[in-house]
Design an enzyme around this catalytic site. Structure first.
Site, PDB file in Angstrom:
ATOM      1  N   PHE A 269       0.318  -1.462   0.214  1.00 13.44           N
ATOM      2  CA  PHE A 269       0.231   0.418   0.274  1.00 13.44           C
ATOM      3  C   PHE A 269       0.909   1.080   0.120  1.00 13.44           C
ATOM      4  O   PHE A 269       0.974   2.377  -0.316  1.00 13.44           O
ATOM      5  CB  PHE A 269      -1.096  -0.162   0.963  1.00 13.44           C
ATOM      6  CG  PHE A 269      -0.419   0.582   3.109  1.00 13.44           C
ATOM      7  CD1 PHE A 269      -0.345   1.594   3.137  1.00 13.44           C
ATOM      8  CD2 PHE A 269       0.877  -0.748   3.339  1.00 13.44           C
ATOM      9  CE1 PHE A 269      -0.278   1.940   4.241  1.00 13.44           C
ATOM     10  CE2 PHE A 269       1.016  -0.102   4.117  1.00 13.44           C
ATOM     11  CZ  PHE A 269       0.751   1.253   5.177  1.00 13.44           C
ATOM     12  N   LYS A 270       2.011   1.185   0.983  1.00 14.72           N
ATOM     13  CA  LYS A 270       3.043   2.573   0.701  1.00 14.72           C
ATOM     14  C   LYS A 270       3.613   3.027  -0.554  1.00 14.72           C
ATOM     15  O   LYS A 270       3.433   4.071  -0.630  1.00 14.72           O
ATOM     16  CB  LYS A 270       4.462   1.948   1.225  1.00 14.72           C
ATOM     17  CG  LYS A 270       4.560   0.971   2.702  1.00 14.72           C
ATOM     18  CD  LYS A 270       4.603   1.983   3.793  1.00 14.72           C
ATOM     19  CE  LYS A 270       3.422   1.487   4.902  1.00 14.72           C
ATOM     20  NZ  LYS A 270       4.833   1.275   5.456  1.00 14.72           N
TER      21      LYS A 270
END
Length: 469
Positions: free
Chosen positions: A109-110
């Site tokens: 998700f980063k």
């Protein structure tokens, strides 16, 4: 749009300065002076992810980037993601959805924030004719996502600290096998909290600041949170039915991802409930229940990205909890620094308990959750996602309100944990299939701020890091 420091000792500033400096000069975190209001209507449900993200981010960048520029940056950032919808939503049952945030280049998700942040930094530095050194700490995924977003950029160097032996092999190799000359990986003999503390102290180091321009890509950088708020708005307009809103369940260690849900809600997204899932390093979960954060030793787990006891983004929420009083906030943080205990009044935490819930899982319970979701006909998930989903199952008790559980990493990033849970380990995508065979390049240092400062100051632009067998 102007940004305040939570500590109150720095002047309000604009988006560009907040992004380029990362941490406020007084040691505080930047936070919007006011919340922009989203004009949500049914048409938002028909927008692409790029369109939703651009509309969420643009008000935060007002005065620094125009709307068309923001949309161009966002479109370029997500053009190479592995799924056409960028952040697809998968229905698990009548009331629960999975928001898949692992379709970026590093399967985390980063990527959703850092691919945008990297391009934004580039735009600002080109406009100013300046060069910047990015310094970050990672518990697993931020480092590889930052490196992927910043590698090869002419005006940026990047130094990433990770705790030696406390990230998965896939996570480590996604960082240490990148050979671009502007990338420098450092393994620290300590915990993520040690790495994070060193980074914060580097930003307060007068010599470092005098000799080089530095900034952060950890979620202490406001841009990270602003961009992540977009996928919660996306989930709300896609899943929320006839104005009922949604609950979200989020695996969280440093509190940045869950804080982004709070930001989306503050902008008007119909989010009624935010559930936080942690592993046995449960300081964050305890704080949200009791208003008390106690510094403790970090326990290694099979969900290493959450092996954190000092959630740096909690300061932003506490700032709101004390009604944006910088003196009160500074007193609380000073007490925490002095004695390792942060305590907000019971009445204060009580006001937020209806919005936030939390639960923590042991390694055994995490393994069981991976197996349980699979047995129910759901997908194979990584340990962090399993913790978030299980916490949502335990804590979300709002009939008629759908729950969106956030999938934060591809299960192939944690093959040992997944294999133990379901008897099979998902393969890496084809472009990463040879990852475990690639050469690694990194340096190893003690958990000592002076040693890291010497290392950072000694790096010539573009100089290759030492090869460690």
């Amino acid at each position: 749009m102007r940004y305040l420091s939570t500590r109150g000792g720095a002047p309000a500033t604009d988006f560009e300065t907040a992004v380029l400096t990362g941490l406020a000069p007084d040691g505080g975190l930047y936070w919007p002076e006011q919340w922009p209001a989203l004009d949500l209507d049914p048409s938002w449900g028909e927008l692409t992810y790029v369109e939703v993200a651009a509309r969420v981010i643009a008000p935060f960048a007002e005065g620094s980037l125009d709307g068309d520029t923001v949309r161009g940056i966002v479109a370029n950032a997500y053009s190479g993601f592995r799924h056409a919808e960028v952040a697809p939503l998968t229905r698990l049952d009548d009331h629960t959805w999975l928001l898949e945030l692992f379709w970026g280049p590093t399967l985390s998700f980063k990527d959703y924030a850092l691919q945008v942040v990297g391009r934004t930094l580039d735009r600002f530095l080109e406009r100013r004719g300046e060069r910047l050194t990015i310094i970050g700490a990672t518990s697993g995924d931020t480092g590889s996502a930052a490196i992927e977003a910043l590698r090869g950029r002419d005006r940026l160097d990047v130094v990433i600290l990770h705790p030696w032996g406390r990230v998965s092999e896939v996570q480590r190799r996604q960082m240490t096998t990148v050979l671009d000359g502007n990338v420098h990986n450092v393994a620290i003999d300590g915990t993520f909290d040690d790495c994070q503390d060193i980074v914060k102290r580097l930003f307060a180091d007068d010599e470092v600041r005098a000799r080089m321009s530095i900034s952060a890509v950890n979620s202490i950088n406001w841009a990270r949170i602003a961009v992540q708020a977009a996928y919660y708005v996306w989930a709300a307009v896609r899943v929320g039915d006839r104005g009922t809103g949604i609950g979200v369940s989020v695996p969280s260690g440093n509190f940045g991802n869950a804080l982004a849900a709070y930001v989306a809600r503050s902008m008007g997204a119909p989010i009624t409930h935010i559930v936080i899932g942690t592993n046995v390093n449960a300081g964050l979960a305890t704080f949200l229940q009791e208003g008390r954060l106690v510094r403790a030793d970090v326990v290694p787990t099979i969900a290493p990205a959450m092996d954190i006891q000092v959630p740096s983004n909690l300061e932003r929420l506490v700032f709101d909890m004390v009604e944006r009083d910088p003196v009160a906030l500074s007193d609380l943080m000073a007490a925490y620094a002095a004695n390792g205990v942060l305590q907000v009044p019971a009445t204060t935490i009580g006001k937020y308990r209806g919005l936030f819930s939390s639960a923590w899982l042991s390694d055994h319970a995490t393994t069981a959750a991976i197996a349980d979701l699979r047995a129910r006909g759901g997908p194979i998930v990584d340990p962090h996602t399993a913790i978030g989903w299980a916490a949502g199952v335990i804590r979300h008790r709002q009939p008629g309100i759908p729950l969106v559980s956030v999938a934060t990493a591809h299960p192939a990033k944690f093959p040992e944990a997944v294999l133990a849970a379901v008897g099979e380990a998902p393969p890496l995508p084809d472009d990463l299939a040879d990852l475990l065979d690639r050469d690694e390049h990194y340096d190893r240092l003690p958990a000592d701020q002076a040693a890291v400062a010497e290392y950072v100051l000694g790096l010539a632009p573009g100089e290759d890091a030492e090869v460690v067998p």
